[in-house]
Scaffold this motif. Structure first.
Motif, short mmCIF file in Angstrom:
data_model
loop_
_atom_site.label_atom_id
_atom_site.label_comp_id
_atom_site.label_asym_id
_atom_site.label_seq_id
_atom_site.Cartn_x
_atom_site.Cartn_y
_atom_site.Cartn_z
N GLY A 204 0.79 -1.22 0.00
CA GLY A 204 0.00 0.00 0.00
C GLY A 204 0.82 1.27 0.00
N ALA A 205 0.14 2.37 -0.40
CA ALA A 205 0.70 3.71 -0.31
C ALA A 205 0.02 4.40 0.86
CB ALA A 205 0.42 4.49 -1.59
N ASP A 206 0.80 4.98 1.75
CA ASP A 206 0.26 5.77 2.86
C ASP A 206 1.06 7.07 2.85
OD1 ASP A 206 -0.69 6.87 5.17
OD2 ASP A 206 -0.02 5.26 6.51
N PHE A 207 0.62 8.00 1.95
CA PHE A 207 1.38 9.22 1.71
C PHE A 207 0.69 10.41 2.36
CE2 PHE A 207 2.60 7.30 -2.71
CZ PHE A 207 3.50 6.43 -2.09
N HIS A 208 1.48 11.49 2.57
CA HIS A 208 0.86 12.74 3.02
C HIS A 208 -0.21 13.13 2.00
CE1 HIS A 208 0.39 17.08 3.83
NE2 HIS A 208 0.52 16.65 5.08
N PHE A 209 -1.34 13.65 2.49
CA PHE A 209 -2.46 13.87 1.56
C PHE A 209 -2.11 14.82 0.41
CE2 PHE A 209 -3.13 16.86 5.07
CZ PHE A 209 -3.41 18.04 4.42
N SER A 210 -1.13 15.71 0.63
CA SER A 210 -0.75 16.66 -0.43
C SER A 210 -0.08 15.94 -1.62
CB SER A 210 0.20 17.72 0.12
OG SER A 210 1.41 17.11 0.53
N VAL A 211 0.51 14.76 -1.36
CA VAL A 211 1.18 14.02 -2.44
C VAL A 211 0.16 13.62 -3.52
CG1 VAL A 211 2.41 11.86 -2.99
CG2 VAL A 211 3.03 13.17 -0.93
N TYR A 212 -1.07 13.28 -3.08
CA TYR A 212 -2.09 12.85 -4.05
C TYR A 212 -2.62 14.05 -4.85
CZ TYR A 212 -1.90 8.64 -1.20
OH TYR A 212 -1.47 7.53 -0.53
N LYS A 223 -5.30 1.96 -7.73
CA LYS A 223 -6.48 1.08 -7.83
C LYS A 223 -6.25 0.01 -8.89
CE LYS A 223 -9.59 4.47 -5.90
NZ LYS A 223 -10.63 5.45 -6.09
N MET A 224 -5.65 0.38 -10.01
CA MET A 224 -5.41 -0.59 -11.09
C MET A 224 -4.42 -1.67 -10.65
SD MET A 224 -5.46 1.86 -14.41
CE MET A 224 -4.32 0.81 -15.31
N ASN A 225 -3.48 -1.28 -9.79
CA ASN A 225 -2.45 -2.24 -9.34
C ASN A 225 -2.80 -2.89 -8.00
OD1 ASN A 225 0.02 -2.14 -11.25
ND2 ASN A 225 -0.63 -0.02 -11.08
N LYS A 226 -4.02 -2.68 -7.52
CA LYS A 226 -4.45 -3.21 -6.23
C LYS A 226 -3.50 -2.82 -5.10
CE LYS A 226 -7.55 -6.91 -7.52
NZ LYS A 226 -7.71 -6.59 -8.95
N ILE A 227 -3.07 -1.57 -5.15
CA ILE A 227 -2.27 -0.99 -4.07
C ILE A 227 -3.23 -0.23 -3.15
CG2 ILE A 227 -0.59 0.88 -3.63
CD1 ILE A 227 0.78 -1.70 -4.47
N THR A 228 -3.22 -0.58 -1.88
CA THR A 228 -4.11 0.06 -0.91
C THR A 228 -3.77 1.55 -0.81
OG1 THR A 228 -4.16 -1.99 0.31
CG2 THR A 228 -4.83 -0.04 1.49
N LEU A 229 -4.80 2.38 -0.68
CA LEU A 229 -4.59 3.83 -0.57
C LEU A 229 -4.91 4.31 0.85
CD1 LEU A 229 -6.15 5.18 -3.89
CD2 LEU A 229 -3.79 5.56 -3.12
N ASN A 230 -3.91 4.93 1.46
CA ASN A 230 -4.06 5.52 2.79
C ASN A 230 -3.45 6.92 2.70
OD1 ASN A 230 -4.18 6.01 5.57
ND2 ASN A 230 -3.10 4.13 6.16
N ALA A 231 -3.86 7.84 3.56
CA ALA A 231 -3.28 9.19 3.57
C ALA A 231 -3.15 9.67 5.01
CB ALA A 231 -4.17 10.15 2.78
#
Ligand code: MG
Length: 265
Positions: A204-212, A223-231
């Motif tokens: 998963g990615a758990d990035f600072h929300f500004s990165v997105y 989503k396409m790579n089934k990588i979990t999204l966290n912020a």
């Protein structure tokens, strides 16, 4: 004959029931919300961050996860604390007993990871234990040694299914999956694309929300790579709304109660 058959069925049913109730890991039903309480749920009730009380409150609120930070003392005890220092003592250069002499503001002792995991497994089948392994300030190798010790303790306490490992140090996460290939990991730094995470076996990615906001294409790529999204760390209502609209799997916040309200609407 009939009676024997009946008692056999009753005994089998009883054994099945016992094997389910005996092991909490058999009945994990994670809370169906994206809320990760950052350093536990502490703010509204004025609890110390990273305390067992803040963890327990996140479990009471039925957050999907409760985050905490792990560091290692000079005598190699894993403890829960965000900063490098605890009561002006550098954790990595101080023995555990000297740190433990100081209580948290609610009277709790500085929790060890073992105490924290045991508290986190008690009456909890809904809240993930989101474990941030802090890089070492002494050297990189010590950080990896901490990772190895953490994973081995989690395995010993049979807490694997409740755990998510997060870190700013990519090599710490790689160490975690080297020891437990099924471990769930999320990377914090925000300098790698979801495709890169996928190819390195990070979940998963758990990035600072500004990165997105800088890389809006990473949301779809994840989503396409089934990588979990966290912020992290999302405390303002408007930022929460944006991430909810983008269907983030997790939103890490100091304001879990506010996010609960947001999700109701
Ligand atoms: Mg943290």
């Amino acid at each position: 004959m009939k009676r024997e058959r009946l008692s056999f069925l009753i005994i089998s049913a009883w054994i099945t029931a016992c094997s389910f109730s005996g092991n909490a890991q058999n009945k994990i039903l994670f809370a169906q919300n994206p809320i990760v309480a950052h350093r536990g749920a502490w703010k509204l009730n004025n609890l110390p961050q990273n305390s067992i009380a803040s963890l327990k409150h996140a479990i009471e609120l039925k957050c999907a996860g409760s985050e905490f930070d792990v560091r290692m003392t000079a005598d190699e005890v894993l403890v829960i604390n965000h900063d490098q220092e605890y009561n002006k003592l550098q954790i990595e250069k101080t023995k555990y007993k000297d740190l433990r002499a100081f209580d948290l503001t609610n009277g709790e002792k500085l929790p060890t990871l073992q105490e924290y995991i045991k508290a986190g497994l008690k009456n909890n089948n809904s809240t993930r234990l989101v474990c941030e392994i802090k890089p070492s300030d002494i050297n990189k190798e010590r950080g990896k040694a901490v990772a190895e010790k953490v994973v081995k303790l989690v395995q010993k306490l049979k807490a694997e299914k409740m755990f998510v490992y997060i870190s700013f140090d990519y090599d710490i996460l790689k160490k975690v999956i080297e020891i437990d290939p099924k471990a769930i990991t999320q990377y914090l730094e925000g300098d790698k694309s979801p495709e890169q995470l996928k190819s390195d076996g990070i979940s998963g990615a758990d990035f600072h929300f500004s990165v997105y906001a800088e890389h809006p294409e990473w949301i779809q790529m994840a989503k396409m790579n089934k990588i979990t999204l966290n912020a992290w760390t999302v405390n303002e209502a408007a930022d929460m709304d944006r991430l909810i609209a983008n269907n983030f799997d997790f939103i890490t916040t100091n304001e879990p109660e506010l996010l609960i309200e947001k999700l109701k609407h």
